[in-house]
Design an enzyme around this catalytic site. Sequence first.
Site, PDB file in Angstrom:
ATOM      1  N   GLU A  28       0.838  -1.131   0.079  1.00 36.62           N
ATOM      2  CA  GLU A  28      -0.204   0.053  -0.191  1.00 36.62           C
ATOM      3  C   GLU A  28       0.945   1.059  -0.115  1.00 36.62           C
ATOM      4  O   GLU A  28       2.032   1.276   0.762  1.00 36.62           O
ATOM      5  CB  GLU A  28      -1.046   0.106   1.248  1.00 36.62           C
ATOM      6  CG  GLU A  28      -1.838  -1.122   1.339  1.00 36.62           C
ATOM      7  CD  GLU A  28      -2.714  -1.135   2.254  1.00 36.62           C
ATOM      8  OE1 GLU A  28      -2.995  -0.029   2.960  1.00 36.62           O
ATOM      9  OE2 GLU A  28      -3.822  -2.129   2.475  1.00 36.62           O
ATOM     10  N   CYS A  32       3.414   8.513   1.330  1.00 37.11           N
ATOM     11  CA  CYS A  32       4.084   7.481   2.323  1.00 37.11           C
ATOM     12  C   CYS A  32       4.402   6.151   1.728  1.00 37.11           C
ATOM     13  O   CYS A  32       3.120   5.560   0.985  1.00 37.11           O
ATOM     14  CB  CYS A  32       2.859   7.216   3.236  1.00 37.11           C
ATOM     15  SG  CYS A  32       3.194   6.224   4.681  1.00 37.11           S
ATOM     16  N   CYS A  46       6.089  -7.024   7.275  1.00 30.88           N
ATOM     17  CA  CYS A  46       7.321  -6.326   8.359  1.00 30.88           C
ATOM     18  C   CYS A  46       7.820  -7.602   9.267  1.00 30.88           C
ATOM     19  O   CYS A  46       6.813  -8.320   9.604  1.00 30.88           O
ATOM     20  CB  CYS A  46       6.852  -5.324   9.178  1.00 30.88           C
ATOM     21  SG  CYS A  46       8.141  -4.477  10.129  1.00 30.88           S
ATOM     22  N   CYS A 103       6.121  -4.791  16.091  1.00 31.81           N
ATOM     23  CA  CYS A 103       5.640  -3.998  17.257  1.00 31.81           C
ATOM     24  C   CYS A 103       4.479  -4.182  17.503  1.00 31.81           C
ATOM     25  O   CYS A 103       3.430  -4.256  16.536  1.00 31.81           O
ATOM     26  CB  CYS A 103       5.869  -2.448  16.577  1.00 31.81           C
ATOM     27  SG  CYS A 103       7.543  -2.159  15.959  1.00 31.81           S
ATOM     28  N   CYS A 107       1.165  -2.019  15.702  1.00 32.49           N
ATOM     29  CA  CYS A 107       1.056  -1.729  14.319  1.00 32.49           C
ATOM     30  C   CYS A 107       0.334  -2.913  13.548  1.00 32.49           C
ATOM     31  O   CYS A 107       0.628  -3.939  13.737  1.00 32.49           O
ATOM     32  CB  CYS A 107       2.427  -1.748  14.034  1.00 32.49           C
ATOM     33  SG  CYS A 107       2.720  -1.305  12.028  1.00 32.49           S
ATOM     34  N   CYS A 145      -1.683   5.699   9.674  1.00 27.56           N
ATOM     35  CA  CYS A 145      -0.110   5.132  10.196  1.00 27.56           C
ATOM     36  C   CYS A 145      -0.925   3.790  10.816  1.00 27.56           C
ATOM     37  O   CYS A 145      -1.759   3.960  11.597  1.00 27.56           O
ATOM     38  CB  CYS A 145       0.170   5.932  11.360  1.00 27.56           C
ATOM     39  SG  CYS A 145       0.497   7.690  10.763  1.00 27.56           S
TER      40      CYS A 145
HETATM   41  N1  SAH Z   1       9.270   0.520  10.310  1.00 29.24           N
HETATM   42  C1  SAH Z   1       9.460   1.870  10.235  1.00 29.24           C
HETATM   43  C2  SAH Z   1       8.367   2.374   9.352  1.00 29.24           C
HETATM   44  C3  SAH Z   1       6.960   2.565   9.775  1.00 29.24           C
HETATM   45  S1  SAH Z   1       6.510   4.079   9.903  1.00 29.24           S
HETATM   46  C4  SAH Z   1       9.272   2.474  11.543  1.00 29.24           C
HETATM   47  O1  SAH Z   1       9.140   1.763  12.588  1.00 29.24           O
HETATM   48  O2  SAH Z   1       9.484   3.736  11.710  1.00 29.24           O
HETATM   49  C5  SAH Z   1       5.135   4.153  10.592  1.00 29.24           C
HETATM   50  C6  SAH Z   1       4.736   5.051  11.819  1.00 29.24           C
HETATM   51  O3  SAH Z   1       3.653   4.943  12.258  1.00 29.24           O
HETATM   52  C7  SAH Z   1       5.699   4.460  12.860  1.00 29.24           C
HETATM   53  O4  SAH Z   1       6.322   5.491  13.670  1.00 29.24           O
HETATM   54  C8  SAH Z   1       5.111   3.433  13.532  1.00 29.24           C
HETATM   55  O5  SAH Z   1       5.478   3.107  14.811  1.00 29.24           O
HETATM   56  C9  SAH Z   1       3.648   4.249  13.572  1.00 29.24           C
HETATM   57  N2  SAH Z   1       2.484   3.252  13.764  1.00 29.24           N
HETATM   58  C10 SAH Z   1       2.330   2.095  13.455  1.00 29.24           C
HETATM   59  N3  SAH Z   1       1.312   1.617  13.945  1.00 29.24           N
HETATM   60  C11 SAH Z   1       0.486   2.758  14.221  1.00 29.24           C
HETATM   61  C12 SAH Z   1      -0.886   2.851  14.999  1.00 29.24           C
HETATM   62  N4  SAH Z   1      -1.750   1.803  14.870  1.00 29.24           N
HETATM   63  N5  SAH Z   1      -1.340   4.007  15.183  1.00 29.24           N
HETATM   64  C13 SAH Z   1      -0.511   5.130  15.011  1.00 29.24           C
HETATM   65  N6  SAH Z   1       0.874   5.153  14.521  1.00 29.24           N
HETATM   66  C14 SAH Z   1       1.387   3.803  14.247  1.00 29.24           C
END
Ligand code: SAH
Length: 370
Positions: A97, A110, A117, A121, A124, A345
């Site tokens: 996406e 984005c 991945c 986390c 996420c 995000c």
């Molecule tokens: N793997 C990289 C790139 C992902 S960036 C990283 O970890 O930075 C996407 C951003 O959105 C990251 O800061 C991630 O932690 C955040 N994110 C992931 N899941 C989310 C959610 N459910 N709500 C808000 N932010 C989230």
Amino acid sequence: MSHAGTDKINLLDMSTDKMKAFLQQRGEKPFRATQLIKWLHQYLVDDLDQMTNISKAMRASLAEIAEIRLPEVVLDKASADGTHKWVLRLADGNCIETVYIPEADRGTLCVSSQVGCALACTFCSTARQGFNRNLTVSEIIGQLWIARKTLQPDPNANRVISNVVMMGMGEPLLNLDNVIDAMSLMLDDNAYGLSKRRVTLSTSGIIPAMDRLRERIDVSLAVSLHGSNDALRDVLVPINQKYPIKELIAACHRFLEGKAAREHITMEYVMLDGVNDSDEHAHELIHVLKGLSVKVNLIPFNPFPETLYKRSSNNRIHRFYEILANAGMIVTTRKTRGDDIDAACGQLAGEVQDRSRRKIHFARLEQETA
Ligand code: SAH
């Protein structure tokens, strides 16, 4: 435009340097590389025959071994707030996406770096899809190609996509070589010509790769911090068990040494109700970041099906914001955009043929916490 996987070299897989080396091997002049890169990435041409300043003979000999292959758009969806989401199918059937977020003073794309991945986390949704593989250079830059072709087909029109954030699916620093080649095209004036301050890589904190990134390309960095101490971050961003906060902050200091795009690092902090959002957490965060040039970006948690977490209340986010701001920190709160099309995000999920045991891992986690 061909979508099927073939044995031919994909010209979209090449950075300018790689294109030069490739053409040199074939006995062509270096300026041919610039011409090709311009056709591909400025004029968004995906047909060799349209490249009119390249001789017919050269086009024919290129066509024998090379082609121009983009991901296939299976969904192109616009949100009420102007956000745009594409679902792209890759030659092997996996889907990724890409999201476009327009704002008053900029337009941000984005971009995804991996199919799924490999990290886990807990807040996420991409993590739950599991992991299949790294994206190729053409699959990464293809996202920008497709978005530009859709939103701004005229290369001379006002720039619609001014910023790129490597914040889609995947951990970009675990696909370093391809991500660097793709970002070099984003910065290249013969390709997308974006400012290095407007190309941002976001990482969960893969320390050795942060150091390599810094040596190889000048772009902006965002770090997914999300926790103000190791016990908390170990759970939220489990890679912290390998690369803990103190070492991560030291790597951030190294990253900022010297280069133009590096005036500060953006620290991303997802606001999770009752988990990491207390006054004490805010004070702890101030302490952790002391002396480092940062902008803190508070991200209201975006829920997804079956998540264990809730978004902090607006009051709580505001209070957290104030504590940081009163301590003299630069803080922003990320507006939630595109959540009506699952483009916010952490909501990017694609269709991943999982090769890790991630889905099993999360199913177990749910059983244990139920
Ligand atoms: N793997 C990289 C790139 C992902 S960036 C990283 O970890 O930075 C996407 C951003 O959105 C990251 O800061 C991630 O932690 C955040 N994110 C992931 N899941 C989310 C959610 N459910 N709500 C808000 N932010 C989230």
